[in-house]
Write a protein that holds these residues in place. Sequence first.
Motif, PDB file in Angstrom:
ATOM      1  N   ASP A  90       0.828  -1.213   0.000  1.00 47.64           N
ATOM      2  CA  ASP A  90       0.000   0.000   0.000  1.00 47.64           C
ATOM      3  C   ASP A  90       0.858   1.258   0.000  1.00 47.64           C
ATOM      4  N   ARG A  93       2.241   1.595  -3.475  1.00 50.57           N
ATOM      5  CA  ARG A  93       1.175   2.086  -4.354  1.00 50.57           C
ATOM      6  C   ARG A  93       0.980   3.598  -4.165  1.00 50.57           C
ATOM      7  N   LYS A  96       3.717   5.319  -5.973  1.00 49.42           N
ATOM      8  CA  LYS A  96       3.430   5.240  -7.409  1.00 49.42           C
ATOM      9  C   LYS A  96       2.409   6.308  -7.815  1.00 49.42           C
ATOM     10  N   GLN A 112      -4.023   1.824 -10.605  1.00 54.00           N
ATOM     11  CA  GLN A 112      -3.606   1.773  -9.214  1.00 54.00           C
ATOM     12  C   GLN A 112      -3.364   0.341  -8.742  1.00 54.00           C
ATOM     13  N   ASP A 113      -3.830  -0.666  -9.480  1.00 52.59           N
ATOM     14  CA  ASP A 113      -3.698  -2.047  -9.055  1.00 52.59           C
ATOM     15  C   ASP A 113      -2.359  -2.618  -9.495  1.00 52.59           C
ATOM     16  N   CYS A 114      -1.383  -2.607  -8.589  1.00 50.76           N
ATOM     17  CA  CYS A 114      -0.033  -3.097  -8.906  1.00 50.76           C
ATOM     18  C   CYS A 114      -0.012  -4.604  -9.156  1.00 50.76           C
ATOM     19  N   CYS A 117       0.163  -4.955 -12.837  1.00 50.37           N
ATOM     20  CA  CYS A 117       1.173  -4.115 -13.477  1.00 50.37           C
ATOM     21  C   CYS A 117       2.274  -4.976 -14.092  1.00 50.37           C
TER      22      CYS A 117
END
Length: 119
Positions: A90, A93, A96, A112-114, A117
């Motif tokens: 978190d 993120r 990021k 936003q969803d690593c 990625c």
Amino acid sequence: MDEACTVNMTVKYLTKKWTLLIILELYKGPQHTRRFSELKDSLGDITQKILSERLRELEAEGIVTKKVDASSFPVRSEYTLTKSGLELVDVIRGIKMWALKWKIDNIPCGGQDCSVCVL
């Protein structure tokens, strides 16, 4: 800055090359678990020595747990993010999202969803 400062000590630890990328690769795995060989393959240029060293450090800090299956050959080592490791994702993120908003022009990485990625 004082060497014993919590921020100083944490930054020194987390900014070691590969540390954050290993955490993100573990996050992408099923149940946030990956075998050593999967991590090695997904991280590309990392050496086995450095990967082993970083995983030992992450385990010592309680960020990952290690499970060894010696019932077959070769022996399989699996690493899983702990609750602490998941909370660290978190934080990563958040960094990021700050980078996307303020500093780094990285259009393909707008999500936003690593966990999905592609590094």
